[in-house]
Motif scaffolding. Sequence first.
Motif, mmCIF file in Angstrom:
data_model
loop_
_atom_site.group_PDB
_atom_site.id
_atom_site.type_symbol
_atom_site.label_atom_id
_atom_site.label_comp_id
_atom_site.label_asym_id
_atom_site.label_seq_id
_atom_site.Cartn_x
_atom_site.Cartn_y
_atom_site.Cartn_z
ATOM 1 N N TRP A 29 0.826 -1.208 0.000
ATOM 2 C CA TRP A 29 0.000 0.000 0.000
ATOM 3 C C TRP A 29 0.856 1.252 0.000
ATOM 4 C CZ3 TRP A 29 -4.522 1.839 -1.036
ATOM 5 C CH2 TRP A 29 -5.025 2.967 -0.403
ATOM 6 N N GLN B 299 6.577 -5.583 7.539
ATOM 7 C CA GLN B 299 6.531 -4.343 6.752
ATOM 8 C C GLN B 299 7.624 -4.301 5.680
ATOM 9 O OE1 GLN B 299 4.286 -1.904 6.496
ATOM 10 N NE2 GLN B 299 3.029 -3.072 7.916
ATOM 11 N N TYR C 38 -1.963 -1.581 9.983
ATOM 12 C CA TYR C 38 -0.678 -1.797 9.338
ATOM 13 C C TYR C 38 0.037 -2.790 10.255
ATOM 14 C CZ TYR C 38 -1.846 2.605 7.009
ATOM 15 O OH TYR C 38 -2.473 3.586 6.301
ATOM 16 N N GLU D 229 -7.764 5.543 -0.486
ATOM 17 C CA GLU D 229 -8.444 4.787 0.571
ATOM 18 C C GLU D 229 -9.952 5.050 0.539
ATOM 19 O OE1 GLU D 229 -8.220 4.168 5.424
ATOM 20 O OE2 GLU D 229 -6.682 5.365 4.432
ATOM 21 N N ARG E 163 4.274 0.613 2.599
ATOM 22 C CA ARG E 163 3.948 -0.244 3.747
ATOM 23 C C ARG E 163 3.021 -1.374 3.305
ATOM 24 N NH1 ARG E 163 1.404 4.247 7.232
ATOM 25 N NH2 ARG E 163 3.097 5.246 6.174
ATOM 26 N N ALA F 261 -0.529 -3.215 4.285
ATOM 27 C CA ALA F 261 -1.763 -2.861 4.985
ATOM 28 C C ALA F 261 -2.721 -4.039 4.930
ATOM 29 C CB ALA F 261 -2.408 -1.639 4.331
ATOM 30 N N ILE G 219 -9.004 0.073 5.608
ATOM 31 C CA ILE G 219 -7.769 -0.392 6.249
ATOM 32 C C ILE G 219 -8.086 -0.717 7.698
ATOM 33 C CG2 ILE G 219 -5.472 0.279 7.033
ATOM 34 C CD1 ILE G 219 -5.192 1.937 4.502
ATOM 35 N N CYS H 122 0.381 4.895 1.054
ATOM 36 C CA CYS H 122 -0.552 5.642 1.898
ATOM 37 C C CYS H 122 -1.083 6.871 1.137
ATOM 38 C CB CYS H 122 0.156 6.067 3.181
ATOM 39 S SG CYS H 122 -0.989 6.610 4.444
#
Length: 176
Positions: free
Chosen positions: A125, A151, A146, A132, A168, A170, A143, A127
């Motif tokens: 993902w 990661q 996390y 989103e 990251r 998610a 979401i 961010c």
Amino acid sequence: VDQVQNRLAARGIRVRVDDRVTMRPGAKYFEWERKGVPLRMELGPRDADKRSVFCAQRTGGPKFSIPIDDAFEEEVESRLDGIQRDLFMRAKERLEAKTYRMDSYSEMREKILAGDDLGFFLVPWKCNTENEEAIKEDCKATIRCYPAEGQEEASGKACFYSGEPADRMAIFARAY
């Protein structure tokens, strides 16, 4: 009954004595099972004469007796530890079985909209609040977290939605 309660309480085991006489035993058993009590103990006059308690585990299996002797507290602790271990392992297996790794949004969307086997979707993902919100509008997934572990998997991967470099991992899911 008081002796058993006091011995277990002295070891830090929470004990609740259900001495309601206005309720049938089956109704009491159901109530405590519904509340999630891991180990139900029955101690009647015959059990007291035999110096044992009759037990049933929340996780199922045959009922069994535990003698009220010097090893009583250790046996109860051992049973409780076993129940905890069993419940944890089952939950962990269920979580792993219901966590799907996805690399494309269309794959996740298709699975969610089919609605037959929902779970958690672990995805790379980037961010981005707008993306989103777009996912939430399109398939109602949001979401959930996390994950603290793993990661590093995001490194070198593209975001499953935008195609930009992921920053990251998610977990997405749809509320029921």
